[in-house]
Design an enzyme around this catalytic site. Structure first.
Site, PDB file in Angstrom:
ATOM      1  N   SER A 141      39.724 -21.429   6.597  1.00 44.34           N
ATOM      2  CA  SER A 141      41.182 -21.310   6.647  1.00 44.34           C
ATOM      3  C   SER A 141      41.619 -21.763   8.032  1.00 44.34           C
ATOM      4  O   SER A 141      40.803 -21.811   8.961  1.00 44.34           O
ATOM      5  CB  SER A 141      41.565 -19.839   6.445  1.00 44.34           C
ATOM      6  OG  SER A 141      42.902 -19.607   6.788  1.00 44.34           O
ATOM      7  N   TYR A 154      40.166 -10.829   7.753  1.00 44.84           N
ATOM      8  CA  TYR A 154      40.225 -12.111   7.038  1.00 44.84           C
ATOM      9  C   TYR A 154      39.922 -13.244   8.013  1.00 44.84           C
ATOM     10  O   TYR A 154      39.081 -14.108   7.760  1.00 44.84           O
ATOM     11  CB  TYR A 154      41.621 -12.278   6.412  1.00 44.84           C
ATOM     12  CG  TYR A 154      41.823 -13.587   5.685  1.00 44.84           C
ATOM     13  CD1 TYR A 154      41.448 -13.734   4.353  1.00 44.84           C
ATOM     14  CD2 TYR A 154      42.388 -14.696   6.329  1.00 44.84           C
ATOM     15  CE1 TYR A 154      41.638 -14.934   3.672  1.00 44.84           C
ATOM     16  CE2 TYR A 154      42.565 -15.897   5.667  1.00 44.84           C
ATOM     17  CZ  TYR A 154      42.198 -16.016   4.336  1.00 44.84           C
ATOM     18  OH  TYR A 154      42.375 -17.218   3.683  1.00 44.84           O
TER      19      TYR A 154
END
Ligand SMILES: NC(=O)c1ccc[n+]([C@@H]2O[C@H](COP(=O)([O-])OP(=O)(O)OC[C@H]3O[C@@H](n4cnc5c(N)ncnc54)[C@H](O)[C@@H]3O)[C@@H](O)[C@H]2O)c1
Length: 271
Positions: A141, A154
């Site tokens: 990401s 995350y």
């Protein structure tokens, strides 16, 4: 989508292939002539996908289970003798104050977002070394290359996915195996809505409040397919994301002060 040569008859496993970015990748690969094993825990989603794209091979797989990966790889080998590409895409969101996050949620996201990548990478890698070729594509990401407050776990895991992929890439080159990491910016999917939110945190609202427009899963998939063919070390999109990550690499302190720090929203009651 325009023709991207290089995917005809390639065998590809896509985890998290039933929805969102994974579904976009599956559809794009099928259009390019690949043989696609769409692997997901969501059987209803797989069925809906197979109804609209009948040539996919739907496979029920829980990415937290090593044996599920071995089974799908064995299935590909039984059908076609070789595995060309694995795309470790499945993942969930987790957002909120780190201190308030139950340990069980920290373990859950580690299992789904990181152990999944370890299992998929390790088992595919062993097979690809035997073959002398193959491509491992791990979805990280933009939060894997810069900090994201209130998504600390995350972001931490996505950094780990990036580090694993970039390090392994250099080892793997000696065996003819390619490894790429994908760093998407915001992609339209249900991930924000289905994320684990801690206390009253609302990931969907906070992402929408950034004012940035997410790109479609199909546009994201197209960028990924081009990145695979070009054997990019990092596949980064959209363009605004490339600029942001480049500026962060050059000026981490300034970028953190201006854009990262203001996002932090602690919710723990101070005593
Ligand atoms: N959406 C974004 O803005 C964005 C941005 C950057 C990175 N990503 C990454 O892209 C990837 C895909 O995210 P998305 O936005 O498409 O999410 P999504 O929620 O739309 O899709 C995720 C898919 O993974 C599957 N999945 C979840 N847990 C699983 C498990 N245990 N076993 C097998 N499959 C499982 C779900 O069923 C679903 O089909 C994730 O790794 C995510 O972190 C997304």
């Amino acid at each position: 989508m325009k023709k991207i040569s290089g995917f005809e008859n390639k065998t590809v496993i896509v985890t998290g292939g039933a929805a969102g970015l994974g579904r976009g990748i599956v559809e794009a690969l099928v259009e390019q002539g690949a043989i696609v094993y769409a692997a997901d825990i969501n059987e209803a989603g797989l069925k809906a996908l197979a109804d609209s794209v009948p040539t996919i091979i739907p496979v029920k797989l829980n990415v937290t289970q090593q044996q599920d990966f071995q089974q799908v790889i064995d299935q590909v080998l039984a059908d076609h003798d070789h595995l060309d590409i694995i795309i470790n895409n499945a993942g969930i969101g987790l957002a909120g104050d780190f201190n308030d996050t139950p340990m069980t949620d920290l373990e859950k996201i580690t299992n789904i977002n990181f152990w999944s990548v370890i299992y998929g990478t390790k088992l595919a890698y062993t097979q690809m070394i035997k073959q002398g070729y193959g491509h491992i594509v791990n979805v990280s990401s933009s939060g894997g290359a810069m900090p994201v407050p209130n998504q600390s776990m995350y972001s931490g895991i996505k950094h780990a996915v990036l580090g694993l992929s970039h390090s392994l890439r250099e080892e793997a080159a000696h065996y003819g195996v390619k490894v790429s990491a994908v760093l998407p910016g915001m992609v339209k999917s249900d991930m924000w809505e289905s994320a684990v939110n801690v206390k009253d945190y609302n990931l969907k609202n906070s992402m929408e409040n950034t004012g940035l427009k997410p790109i479609s899963a199909r546009d994201a998939a197209e960028a990924i397919l081009h990145g695979i063919i070009d054997n990019n070390r990092s596949i980064i999109f959209p363009r605004i994301n490339r600029i942001t990550l480049c500026l962060y690499r050059l000026m981490p302190n300034l970028m953190t002060r201006l854009f990262v720090a203001p996002l932090a929203r602690p919710t723990t009651e101070a005593s």
